[in-house]
Design an enzyme around this catalytic site. Structure first.
Site, PDB file in Angstrom:
ATOM      1  N   GLY A  59       0.628  -1.295  -0.180  1.00  0.00           N
ATOM      2  CA  GLY A  59      -0.063   0.013  -0.146  1.00  0.00           C
ATOM      3  C   GLY A  59       0.774   1.112   0.029  1.00  0.00           C
ATOM      4  O   GLY A  59       0.725   2.152  -0.615  1.00  0.00           O
ATOM      5  N   GLY A 182       1.335  -6.101  -3.855  1.00  0.00           N
ATOM      6  CA  GLY A 182       2.860  -6.801  -3.221  1.00  0.00           C
ATOM      7  C   GLY A 182       2.806  -8.531  -3.164  1.00  0.00           C
ATOM      8  O   GLY A 182       3.261  -9.141  -3.013  1.00  0.00           O
ATOM      9  N   ASN A 248     -14.406  -6.180  -5.896  1.00  0.00           N
ATOM     10  CA  ASN A 248     -14.731  -4.941  -4.906  1.00  0.00           C
ATOM     11  C   ASN A 248     -14.958  -6.151  -3.564  1.00  0.00           C
ATOM     12  O   ASN A 248     -16.834  -6.746  -3.174  1.00  0.00           O
ATOM     13  CB  ASN A 248     -15.184  -3.862  -3.738  1.00  0.00           C
ATOM     14  N   ALA A 249     -14.127  -6.486  -2.893  1.00  0.00           N
ATOM     15  CA  ALA A 249     -14.344  -7.706  -1.830  1.00  0.00           C
ATOM     16  C   ALA A 249     -15.908  -7.390  -0.319  1.00  0.00           C
ATOM     17  O   ALA A 249     -16.231  -8.596  -0.133  1.00  0.00           O
ATOM     18  CB  ALA A 249     -13.085  -7.716  -0.910  1.00  0.00           C
ATOM     19  N   GLN A 269      -6.122 -10.356   1.577  1.00  0.00           N
ATOM     20  CA  GLN A 269      -4.767  -9.620   0.855  1.00  0.00           C
ATOM     21  C   GLN A 269      -4.995  -8.559   1.130  1.00  0.00           C
ATOM     22  O   GLN A 269      -4.164  -7.876   0.445  1.00  0.00           O
ATOM     23  CB  GLN A 269      -3.666 -10.281   1.369  1.00  0.00           C
ATOM     24  N   SER A 271      -5.778  -4.511   1.771  1.00  0.00           N
ATOM     25  CA  SER A 271      -4.086  -3.021   2.273  1.00  0.00           C
ATOM     26  C   SER A 271      -4.804  -2.874   3.557  1.00  0.00           C
ATOM     27  O   SER A 271      -4.999  -1.826   3.438  1.00  0.00           O
ATOM     28  CB  SER A 271      -3.989  -2.822   1.587  1.00  0.00           C
ATOM     29  N   CYS A 415      14.046 -18.942   0.627  1.00  0.00           N
ATOM     30  CA  CYS A 415      13.726 -20.906   1.453  1.00  0.00           C
ATOM     31  C   CYS A 415      13.854 -20.889   2.516  1.00  0.00           C
ATOM     32  O   CYS A 415      14.285 -19.709   3.577  1.00  0.00           O
ATOM     33  CB  CYS A 415      15.327 -20.955   0.837  1.00  0.00           C
TER      34      CYS A 415
HETATM   35  P1  NAD Z   1      -0.965  -3.636  -1.961  1.00  0.00           P
HETATM   36  O1  NAD Z   1      -1.852  -2.172  -1.300  1.00  0.00           O
HETATM   37  O2  NAD Z   1       0.176  -3.772  -2.614  1.00  0.00           O
HETATM   38  O3  NAD Z   1      -2.102  -4.792  -2.836  1.00  0.00           O
HETATM   39  C1  NAD Z   1      -3.426  -4.416  -1.663  1.00  0.00           C
HETATM   40  C2  NAD Z   1      -4.662  -4.784  -2.619  1.00  0.00           C
HETATM   41  O4  NAD Z   1      -5.894  -4.765  -2.130  1.00  0.00           O
HETATM   42  C3  NAD Z   1      -4.381  -3.484  -4.113  1.00  0.00           C
HETATM   43  O5  NAD Z   1      -4.384  -4.352  -4.957  1.00  0.00           O
HETATM   44  C4  NAD Z   1      -6.018  -2.565  -3.346  1.00  0.00           C
HETATM   45  O6  NAD Z   1      -6.580  -2.631  -4.646  1.00  0.00           O
HETATM   46  C5  NAD Z   1      -6.465  -4.407  -2.600  1.00  0.00           C
HETATM   47  N1  NAD Z   1      -8.000  -3.743  -2.919  1.00  0.00           N
HETATM   48  C6  NAD Z   1      -7.990  -2.775  -1.420  1.00  0.00           C
HETATM   49  N2  NAD Z   1      -9.618  -2.599  -1.041  1.00  0.00           N
HETATM   50  C7  NAD Z   1      -9.854  -3.775  -1.756  1.00  0.00           C
HETATM   51  C8  NAD Z   1     -11.298  -4.040  -1.648  1.00  0.00           C
HETATM   52  N3  NAD Z   1     -12.629  -3.138  -0.833  1.00  0.00           N
HETATM   53  N4  NAD Z   1     -11.473  -5.000  -2.552  1.00  0.00           N
HETATM   54  C9  NAD Z   1     -10.559  -5.865  -2.890  1.00  0.00           C
HETATM   55  N5  NAD Z   1      -9.613  -5.292  -3.188  1.00  0.00           N
HETATM   56  C10 NAD Z   1      -9.205  -4.520  -2.934  1.00  0.00           C
HETATM   57  O7  NAD Z   1      -0.847  -3.709  -0.408  1.00  0.00           O
HETATM   58  P2  NAD Z   1      -0.024  -5.814  -0.339  1.00  0.00           P
HETATM   59  O8  NAD Z   1       1.272  -5.897  -0.069  1.00  0.00           O
HETATM   60  O9  NAD Z   1      -0.170  -6.610  -1.008  1.00  0.00           O
HETATM   61  O10 NAD Z   1       0.062  -5.663   0.954  1.00  0.00           O
HETATM   62  C11 NAD Z   1      -1.387  -6.585   1.843  1.00  0.00           C
HETATM   63  C12 NAD Z   1      -1.498  -6.499   2.943  1.00  0.00           C
HETATM   64  O11 NAD Z   1      -1.027  -7.395   3.906  1.00  0.00           O
HETATM   65  C13 NAD Z   1      -0.961  -5.305   3.474  1.00  0.00           C
HETATM   66  O12 NAD Z   1      -2.220  -4.438   4.574  1.00  0.00           O
HETATM   67  C14 NAD Z   1      -0.018  -5.383   3.969  1.00  0.00           C
HETATM   68  O13 NAD Z   1       0.126  -4.743   5.664  1.00  0.00           O
HETATM   69  C15 NAD Z   1       0.377  -7.007   4.537  1.00  0.00           C
HETATM   70  N6  NAD Z   1       1.320  -7.838   4.824  1.00  0.00           N
HETATM   71  C16 NAD Z   1       0.853  -8.930   4.798  1.00  0.00           C
HETATM   72  C17 NAD Z   1       1.860 -10.644   4.775  1.00  0.00           C
HETATM   73  C18 NAD Z   1       2.489 -11.162   4.814  1.00  0.00           C
HETATM   74  O14 NAD Z   1       2.537 -11.846   5.266  1.00  0.00           O
HETATM   75  N7  NAD Z   1       0.402 -12.636   4.371  1.00  0.00           N
HETATM   76  C19 NAD Z   1       3.581  -9.077   4.907  1.00  0.00           C
HETATM   77  C20 NAD Z   1       3.260  -7.701   4.683  1.00  0.00           C
HETATM   78  C21 NAD Z   1       2.253  -7.488   4.956  1.00  0.00           C
END
Ligand code: NAD
Length: 572
Positions: A59, A182, A248-249, A269, A271, A415
């Site tokens: 994000g 990401g 939208n989820a 996942q 943001s 890894c």
């Molecule tokens: P990002 O911002 O790159 O991607 C988030 C995506 O969610 C975006 O593409 C956005 O368009 C989409 N989005 C937002 N609102 C939405 C909705 N209502 N419906 C559908 N799509 C929607 O973020 P990211 O790097 O993919 O990280 C996602 C989240 O995971 C963050 O909150 C981050 O802090 C958290 N995170 C997870 C891990 C893990 O291990 N799983 C690690 C670090 C961060």
């Protein structure tokens, strides 16, 4: 997300950045060169989500506070000597001090705020005033490597789900999730690698297109009917398939529940860690953009209400027997703030699946070929397959990764390795550099999401056995230990993953340049860093961590006074 969500960082000076490749130094040593190449790699258009805004992933996770700061960091790294250390305060290089050659070349602190002030509102005020920056996790400490960085852990998480509920495979199951950014973009491929069918909801067409281009997502459906027909056919035929749907989820998931779709696994996942980044379904893009800039409080209120709808649908699936977990983005607490009071009914993924691994410090290492040559990663893969021939999880992953992971920026490999294994892997890499089997030095680091490096009560440290979820001494000690042990750079950060006020975490990278000094530094850091994770879990009372610490000779004076003498005389 729309640019209007962004603070006043500005794009002045923005241009495409790519790390230098090859064996020519542009700095005074490989340690500085490694920092420079990894910083630039973070912003490579193939790696970063929004490089013009310096946003790497998550994000708003940035690599530098502004483009002028980026330039100043690069210029400083080019002049930095082997006995100097640059201090980076929230993305701005603020000082260089003479230290010594074992010391880190760079020390980074991002988004640290005194606890009483550590609210999202205050953070945004300080960010808009140009005083701080959100580093997310590996973005702000220059170790992001694109979607692969999260792919293995996502793969392992879904493998753990498969082992817990579905006989060891996701074949014949349907997973519904959201967010293809990401981090979240790794989900479709990780589910497919486990044999499952995945439906991924995403509001941004560009993200869907990007994941398909990078080979992380198979197809895009035209609408919900089409998406369901594709994933349910794949599920019935026990065929792996990932399907993206522009939706939208907060709207689509309740619809999926209303239609009684047989969902086996559900997570998310988006943001959610920053409600300004969560897309609200009942606002037009124009209204949303306007509110984010002119009335962020109202936007946050709408976002939290939408997250409440989203999480309510997840809870309804939970009630029907679906395996539901939060995937580390803080959506449960945001939904709770939005008025849905059952949000904490389902667990976070760490407490549900990963903590036993943390007791042996199993977590995600990464090595990055500074040459830019994918052949270097292939050489290291081959050496690791030989070294870890008896470790089924490592060899299975390395073979899958070699087949599925495309190069993004500098070639890299993740890894999952534990205490002892990380030091062995680092030794092998340094020897390959020494012997000229790889073309240039290699940077070795890890995820922030690791056993000893995080305090995050809604994620890594949720539900700790002794109630120590919010104790943040552990990551601070981890960073200090890594700096004392010889890491090439160390970063401490606040807010990554679950958001401002909700986490403290650290990262580090060590350079393998083939020298005897690098061998020593790698051995110390790659032993002590995971060792601190074993200690953190043993101290919290996890029996496996207590046993493991004893087996490995990790000295813990607090554990058992009776064995104190013995433990202090045994060096690991
Ligand atoms: P990002 O911002 O790159 O991607 C988030 C995506 O969610 C975006 O593409 C956005 O368009 C989409 N989005 C937002 N609102 C939405 C909705 N209502 N419906 C559908 N799509 C929607 O973020 P990211 O790097 O993919 O990280 C996602 C989240 O995971 C963050 O909150 C981050 O802090 C958290 N995170 C997870 C891990 C893990 O291990 N799983 C690690 C670090 C961060």
């Amino acid at each position: 997300m729309a640019d209007e969500t962004e603070p006043k960082v500005g794009r002045a000076g923005a241009r495409p950045v790519r790390a230098p490749h090859g064996t020519e130094l542009t700095c005074r040593g490989w340690a500085q060169e490694a920092a420079l190449r990894l910083l630039m790699n973070n912003l490579d258009p193939d790696v970063a989500e929004r490089p013009d805004d310096l946003v790497v992933y998550g994000g708003n996770g940035r690599a530098a506070r502004s483009w002028a700061d980026f330039d100043a960091i690069v210029a400083t790294l080019r002049r930095l000597d082997d006995d100097e250390t640059m201090l980076v305060q929230s993305g701005r290089p603020v000082a260089v001090f003479r230290t010594h050659e074992w010391a880190p070349r760079v020390l980074i602190s991002n988004a640290m705020i005194v606890p009483e002030w550590a609210t999202l509102e205050e953070f945004r005020r300080l960010e808009d005033a140009g005083l701080t920056m959100f580093g997310q996790m590996t973005a702000g400490s220059w170790a992001y490597i694109g979607s692969q960085g999260i792919l293995q852990s996502t793969y392992e998480t879904f493998s753990a789900v498969a082992a817990k509920r579905f006989g060891g495979t996701l074949a014949g199951t349907l997973t519904v999730t959201a967010g293809l950014g990401g981090m979240g973009g790794a989900q479709p491929l990780a589910i497919a690698m486990n044999g499952g069918a995945a439906l991924c909801l995403e509001v941004d067409q560009a993200k869907i297109t990007r994941r398909m281009r990078l080979g992380y997502l198979d197809v895009q459906a035209q609408d919900l009917d089409h998406a369901l027909s594709l994933v349910l056919a794949a599920r019935d035929e026990r065929r792996a398939l990932s399907v993206g749907l522009l939706a939208n989820a907060a709207e689509a998931l309740p619809e999926i529940v209303a239609r009684d779709v047989p969902v086996d696994i559900a997570t998310d996942q988006t943001s959610a860690h920053d409600p300004l980044l969560y897309a609200v379904p009942d606002l037009s893009p124009e209204d949303a953009a306007d509110l984010r800039v002119h009335d962020p409080k109202t936007y946050v209120m709408h976002a939290r209400t939408s997250m409440a709808d989203h999480v309510k649908a997840l809870c309804e699936l939970l009630d029907r027997g679906t395996e539901v977990f939060e995937y580390g983005n803080g959506i449960r607490v945001e939904a709770d703030l939005g008025g849905f009071k059952r949000a904490m009914d389902f667990p976070g993924f760490i407490s549900a699946y990963i903590r036993p691994l943390f007791c042996e410090a199993k977590g995600h290492c990464r090595w990055i070929a500074l040459s830019g040559d994918p052949a270097d990663i292939a050489v290291i893969d081959a050496a690791m397959l030989e070294e870890f021939v008896d470790n089924e999880s490592v060899t299975r992953w390395l073979r899958l990764a070699a087949r599925h992971v495309r190069v993004q920026g500098l070639p890299a490999r993740t890894c999952m390795l534990g205490y002892g294994e990380r030091a062995r892997a680092s030794r092998i890499i340094n020897d390959l550099v020494r012997d000229g089997k790889v073309r240039a030095p290699v940077a070795v680091g890890r995820e922030h999401l690791d056993s000893g490096s995080v305090a995050s009560p809604y994620r890594e440290t949720e539900g700790m056995l002794d109630g120590s979820d919010a104790i943040a001494d552990w990551p601070v000690l981890n960073a200090l230990l890594n700096a004392s042990s010889g890491a090439t750079w160390v970063g401490v950060q606040h807010g990554g993953g679950t958001g401002i006020g909700r986490s403290v975490h650290t990262g580090m990278v060590v350079i393998a340049d083939g020298t005897p000094l690098a061998a020593l530094r790698l051995d110390r850091v790659m032993t002590n860093d995971p060792g601190s994770g074993v200690v953190r879990h043993a101290d919290a009372g996890y029996q496996r961590a207590v046993e493991f610490a004893a087996e490995q000779g990790i000295r813990m004076p607090s554990l058992d006074a009776a064995t104190e003498e013995e433990s202090w005389t045994t060096r690991p």
